[in-house]
Design a protein around this motif. Structure first.
Motif, short mmCIF file in Angstrom:
data_model
loop_
_atom_site.label_atom_id
_atom_site.label_comp_id
_atom_site.label_asym_id
_atom_site.label_seq_id
_atom_site.Cartn_x
_atom_site.Cartn_y
_atom_site.Cartn_z
N SER A 95 -50.17 -16.74 -25.49
CA SER A 95 -49.05 -16.95 -26.42
C SER A 95 -47.74 -16.62 -25.74
O SER A 95 -46.74 -17.34 -25.88
CB SER A 95 -49.25 -16.08 -27.66
OG SER A 95 -48.19 -16.26 -28.58
N ASN A 96 -47.72 -15.53 -24.98
CA ASN A 96 -46.51 -15.14 -24.27
C ASN A 96 -46.12 -16.18 -23.22
O ASN A 96 -44.93 -16.52 -23.09
CB ASN A 96 -46.72 -13.78 -23.59
CG ASN A 96 -45.51 -13.33 -22.79
OD1 ASN A 96 -44.38 -13.35 -23.27
ND2 ASN A 96 -45.73 -12.95 -21.54
N ILE A 98 -46.81 -19.42 -23.22
CA ILE A 98 -46.30 -20.59 -23.93
C ILE A 98 -44.84 -20.38 -24.31
O ILE A 98 -43.98 -21.25 -24.10
CB ILE A 98 -47.14 -20.88 -25.19
CG1 ILE A 98 -48.55 -21.34 -24.80
CG2 ILE A 98 -46.47 -21.96 -26.05
CD1 ILE A 98 -49.53 -21.40 -25.98
N ARG A 99 -44.53 -19.21 -24.86
CA ARG A 99 -43.18 -18.92 -25.33
C ARG A 99 -42.20 -18.72 -24.16
O ARG A 99 -41.10 -19.27 -24.17
CB ARG A 99 -43.20 -17.67 -26.22
CG ARG A 99 -43.96 -17.87 -27.52
CD ARG A 99 -44.15 -16.56 -28.28
NE ARG A 99 -42.89 -15.96 -28.65
CZ ARG A 99 -42.15 -16.35 -29.69
NH1 ARG A 99 -42.54 -17.37 -30.43
NH2 ARG A 99 -41.02 -15.74 -29.99
N GLY A 131 -46.25 -20.59 -29.71
CA GLY A 131 -47.23 -19.65 -29.19
C GLY A 131 -48.32 -19.28 -30.16
O GLY A 131 -49.23 -18.53 -29.81
N VAL A 372 -45.07 -11.98 -29.72
CA VAL A 372 -45.84 -13.20 -29.48
C VAL A 372 -46.21 -13.75 -30.85
O VAL A 372 -45.73 -13.27 -31.88
CB VAL A 372 -47.11 -12.95 -28.61
CG1 VAL A 372 -46.72 -12.63 -27.17
CG2 VAL A 372 -47.98 -11.85 -29.19
#
Length: 542
Positions: A95-96, A98-99, A131, A372
């Motif tokens: 998730s991190n 992606i962001r 994310g 996230v």
């Protein structure tokens, strides 16, 4: 060369609360994984030339599906894939990534806290550009596509070397194999007071972090041993293994009992924590005190400003409906928003994106924040160590102080696993029929005040999610909740949540199951649970 492969649809690819989960032999069927991945791509728009993140928890069949996904992403027109070295990315780390790198989205290959191995569980889920897990409108579209899919596209090329950090090309698409830990560890240093935590550990506070042979091992070693100075070996079961070393990677009192017993022993560590398969869940235990996930959420929210990343305060708290109301009392005192959502982290996404909530949690050992868009096990562990360092108190002292201030929500979840699906659905259907007749009924000293099948109106996008769990509330704040789980791969899991609020501090030391005994009996009486499930007792009590 891009190949177009003819295929036949499978009719069992409906995503649950966290993507599609099945046994490995199911995923290993001809074109099964390819069909689902292509259905994801077919349900998305505007990704040509964009970046896709791919990673997983290292479980059995992880590497094989990653290679398929990379080649299919190239065939579908993505411009770049970022993949964790060795195919490893914890769910919060993904998730991190992606962001941080503004990716279009990501494929996370995991079955979370479920067992791994040749005949165990595997899963695929899609996360969007924020994310977070795909919302229902996307998963519904994916499912619809799986039922009619007749072709998929894949590049005919050699596999990528996943073990070498670097950049490669496949049919014109860039593949970047990245260090899976570095970006996540850097984020944690920004959120928490590593100097204070390092001093806490240097003072003699001993910790034990059990990664359960799953994905968080490399993350935990880097953060707790390398950056915070915990002695080597403080992280246990630190090597991610395809079968998790035989562990059932679910951080609860059943599967992490060895850690719990060690912390509770006279000579054991002062603080213990465990993570699950993909790193998004956590269990926290201190000497003489197991912290329920519901209490953990409330205590983190009440002490949030002690961590540098939250020093300005939090905007609001969100919890899943079955999670205890302990956090509600914190929100009331802080005069901030409190949001009750269905189970499933995806329901927190809109609240986090809109700045309505900062801290979120679920009773199923998941806690996280707006850093996230997934729950985050190691984040929660670091938050507890930050609170301990700032308050100079033990886990037990922090928890008891919180109960004295806010009251105690006695809380337990009883899981009846792998129940015949028809029997489980019949139980829920019978409960729904009873709902209108329950208010006003008395069961011993308990009087039903309210009963419903929980429905959620999203305050941000106006979407409605119905049939999210049967709630029976009693006068005085007690309640029982019945819900079918969407995280298993065989049969059905009936979850029964039991809660009693106790404001009297002199009654805060009762054993939990004793404090809830009358509610547990009433839950069975109302639902006819034991008879319908064919079980005399729950499979797991947490």
């Amino acid at each position: 060369m891009i190949k177009t492969v003819s295929t036949t649809p499978y009719q069992d690819q409906k995503p649950g609360t966290s993507g599609l989960r099945k046994k490995v032999p199911v995923f290993a069927q001809e074109n099964y994984a390819e069909n689902f991945i292509q259905a994801i791509f077919d349900s998305l728009e505007g990704f040509a030339g964009k970046t896709l993140v791919i990673g997983g928890d290292g479980r059995y069949y992880n590497r094989e599906v990653i290679q398929k996904a990379i080649k299919m992403a190239a065939a579908s027109g993505f411009g770049k894939v970022m993949v964790g070295q060795g195919g490893i990315l914890s769910t919060p780390a993904a998730s991190n990534i992606i962001r941080k790198y503004h990716a279009f989205g990501g494929l996370i290959l995991s079955a979370s806290h479920n067992p791994g191995g040749p005949n165990e569980d595997f899963g695929i889920k899609y996360n969007t550009g924020n994310g977070g897990p795909a919302p229902e409108k996307i998963t519904d579209a994916i499912y619809a596509r799986t039922k009619v899919i007749d072709t998929y596209k894949i590049v005919d090329s050699a596999d990528i070397d996943l073990d070498e950090v670097g950049t490669f090309k496949i049919s014109g698409m860039e593949v970047q194999v990245i260090d899976p830990v570095a970006d996540y560890a850097e984020l944690m240093e920004q959120l928490f007071d590593f100097v204070a935590i390092r001093a806490l550990l240097a003072s003699g506070v001993r910790i034990a972090i059990d990664s359960m042979g799953a994905v968080t091992g490399p993350y935990a070693v880097e953060i707790f041993e390398n950056r915070l100075g915990a002695p080597e070996g403080s992280v246990r079961n630190a090597t991610p293994l395809p079968d998790f070393g035989g562990h059932h990677p679910d951080p609860n009192l059943v599967h992490a009992k060895e850690l719990y017993d060690d912390v509770m022993s006279k000579s054991g560590p002062h603080f213990g924590a465990a993570s699950d398969g993909d790193g998004d869940r956590n269990m926290v235990v201190g000497k003489g005190m197991f912290v329920t996930p519901s209490d953990s959420l409330a205590i983190i929210a009440a002490n949030a400003t002690l961590a540098p990343g939250y020093a300005k305060g939090i905007a609001g708290i969100a919890r899943s409906m079955p999670t205890s109301a302990a956090a509600d009392r914190v929100a009331e005192k802080l005069k901030i928003g409190m949001y009750e959502t269905p189970t499933g982290w995806k329901f927190f996404g809109n609240l986090l994106d809109a700045g309505k909530a900062t801290v979120c949690g679920e009773e199923s050992f998941g806690t996280g924040s707006d850093h996230v868009r997934e729950k985050d096990g190691l984040w929660a562990v670091l938050f507890w160590l930050n609170i301990m360092a700032a308050r100079n108190e033990s886990v037990a002292e922090i928890v008891k102080s919180h109960w004295a201030e806010y009251g105690r929500n006695y809380y337990s979840r009883h899981d009846y696993e792998e129940v015949d699906s028809d029997a489980a659905n019949a139980l829920v259907a019978a409960l729904r029929e009873k709902l209108p007749t329950l208010p006003g009924q008395t069961f011993g000293a308990l009087k039903v005040e309210f009963a419903d099948d929980f429905a959620y109106l999203d305050p941000i996008d106006g979407s409605v999610s119905k049939n999210q769990g049967i709630r029976i509330l009693f006068e005085g704040g007690s309640r029982v909740v019945f819900r079918l789980s969407g995280t298993g791969t065989s049969g059905a899991t009936i979850r029964v949540y039991v809660e009693r609020y106790e404001p009297d501090a002199s009654r805060h030391d009762i054993e939990t199951q004793t404090a809830l005994a009358d509610l547990i009996a009433v839950a069975d009486e109302i639902s006819d649970l034991k008879k319908r499930s064919g079980r005399d007792a729950p499979t797991v009590i947490t």
